[in-house]
Design a protein around this motif. Sequence first.
Motif, PDB file in Angstrom:
ATOM      1  N   ALA A  28       4.893 -23.915 -59.585  1.00  0.00           N
ATOM      2  CA  ALA A  28       6.118 -24.435 -60.194  1.00  0.00           C
ATOM      3  C   ALA A  28       6.404 -23.706 -61.501  1.00  0.00           C
ATOM      4  O   ALA A  28       7.551 -23.319 -61.774  1.00  0.00           O
ATOM      5  CB  ALA A  28       5.992 -25.933 -60.440  1.00  0.00           C
ATOM      6  N   TYR A  29       5.365 -23.475 -62.304  1.00  0.00           N
ATOM      7  CA  TYR A  29       5.555 -22.747 -63.563  1.00  0.00           C
ATOM      8  C   TYR A  29       5.994 -21.307 -63.303  1.00  0.00           C
ATOM      9  O   TYR A  29       6.822 -20.762 -64.031  1.00  0.00           O
ATOM     10  CB  TYR A  29       4.283 -22.780 -64.411  1.00  0.00           C
ATOM     11  N   GLU A  30       5.444 -20.688 -62.274  1.00  0.00           N
ATOM     12  CA  GLU A  30       5.837 -19.312 -61.935  1.00  0.00           C
ATOM     13  C   GLU A  30       7.306 -19.250 -61.525  1.00  0.00           C
ATOM     14  O   GLU A  30       8.023 -18.318 -61.875  1.00  0.00           O
ATOM     15  CB  GLU A  30       4.951 -18.749 -60.815  1.00  0.00           C
ATOM     16  N   ILE A  31       7.752 -20.246 -60.763  1.00  0.00           N
ATOM     17  CA  ILE A  31       9.150 -20.289 -60.345  1.00  0.00           C
ATOM     18  C   ILE A  31      10.053 -20.415 -61.573  1.00  0.00           C
ATOM     19  O   ILE A  31      11.040 -19.695 -61.717  1.00  0.00           O
ATOM     20  CB  ILE A  31       9.406 -21.446 -59.349  1.00  0.00           C
ATOM     21  N   VAL A  32       9.700 -21.334 -62.460  1.00  0.00           N
ATOM     22  CA  VAL A  32      10.495 -21.527 -63.672  1.00  0.00           C
ATOM     23  C   VAL A  32      10.500 -20.259 -64.510  1.00  0.00           C
ATOM     24  O   VAL A  32      11.539 -19.836 -65.018  1.00  0.00           O
ATOM     25  CB  VAL A  32       9.972 -22.731 -64.486  1.00  0.00           C
ATOM     26  N   LYS A  33       9.341 -19.628 -64.653  1.00  0.00           N
ATOM     27  CA  LYS A  33       9.230 -18.397 -65.435  1.00  0.00           C
ATOM     28  C   LYS A  33      10.108 -17.292 -64.836  1.00  0.00           C
ATOM     29  O   LYS A  33      10.796 -16.577 -65.557  1.00  0.00           O
ATOM     30  CB  LYS A  33       7.770 -17.950 -65.488  1.00  0.00           C
ATOM     31  N   GLY A  34      10.118 -17.169 -63.543  1.00  0.00           N
ATOM     32  CA  GLY A  34      10.864 -16.102 -62.888  1.00  0.00           C
ATOM     33  C   GLY A  34      12.349 -16.367 -62.757  1.00  0.00           C
ATOM     34  O   GLY A  34      13.160 -15.451 -62.829  1.00  0.00           O
ATOM     35  N   LYS A  35      12.729 -17.630 -62.559  1.00  0.00           N
ATOM     36  CA  LYS A  35      14.131 -17.940 -62.298  1.00  0.00           C
ATOM     37  C   LYS A  35      14.765 -18.806 -63.373  1.00  0.00           C
ATOM     38  O   LYS A  35      15.969 -19.004 -63.361  1.00  0.00           O
ATOM     39  CB  LYS A  35      14.256 -18.664 -60.961  1.00  0.00           C
ATOM     40  N   GLY A  36      13.964 -19.375 -64.245  1.00  0.00           N
ATOM     41  CA  GLY A  36      14.509 -20.236 -65.283  1.00  0.00           C
ATOM     42  C   GLY A  36      14.599 -21.699 -64.874  1.00  0.00           C
ATOM     43  O   GLY A  36      14.858 -22.558 -65.691  1.00  0.00           O
ATOM     44  N   SER A  37      14.413 -21.996 -63.593  1.00  0.00           N
ATOM     45  CA  SER A  37      14.440 -23.387 -63.129  1.00  0.00           C
ATOM     46  C   SER A  37      13.870 -23.461 -61.722  1.00  0.00           C
ATOM     47  O   SER A  37      13.572 -22.444 -61.112  1.00  0.00           O
ATOM     48  CB  SER A  37      15.875 -23.923 -63.111  1.00  0.00           C
ATOM     49  N   THR A  38      13.740 -24.688 -61.239  1.00  0.00           N
ATOM     50  CA  THR A  38      13.315 -24.883 -59.852  1.00  0.00           C
ATOM     51  C   THR A  38      14.469 -25.464 -59.032  1.00  0.00           C
ATOM     52  O   THR A  38      14.251 -26.158 -58.052  1.00  0.00           O
ATOM     53  CB  THR A  38      12.089 -25.820 -59.771  1.00  0.00           C
TER      54      THR A  38
END
Length: 126
Positions: A28-38
């Motif tokens: 989940a943190y990787e998704i947020v880091k890469g896209k700014g949100s989930t």
Amino acid sequence: DWGRTLADGAPVPEGRREPLRRAAIELAYEIVKGKGSTSYGIAQAVASILEARSARDGRVLPLSVAPEGAYGIDGVRLALPSAFGEDGAPRVVELGLGEDVVARLREVARSMREFYDEATRPSDES
């Protein structure tokens, strides 16, 4: 309840539970880091719910529902395993949970109800 969690149809071994939990959080943190949100994850979840409601195929999903007596709980909404009935309304699918798990679930529901009642109680401003 890890005792009811399956991976590829088999129970998750005790030694794999914590690494899986951690991996889900880190993803989940990787998704947020890469896209700014989930937000795409949320959109996918909504699409899955709508598909299940349309199909009414008995698919069990974690939905926020009014238990209506399931597990002896009423008066609060909880995320519980649910499936859509023929009328399109979600119904709780009661799993064979141990009494200790059901007791904890009832305690959470009671605490949530008390918190809500306290938060919505009119203040005595005279």
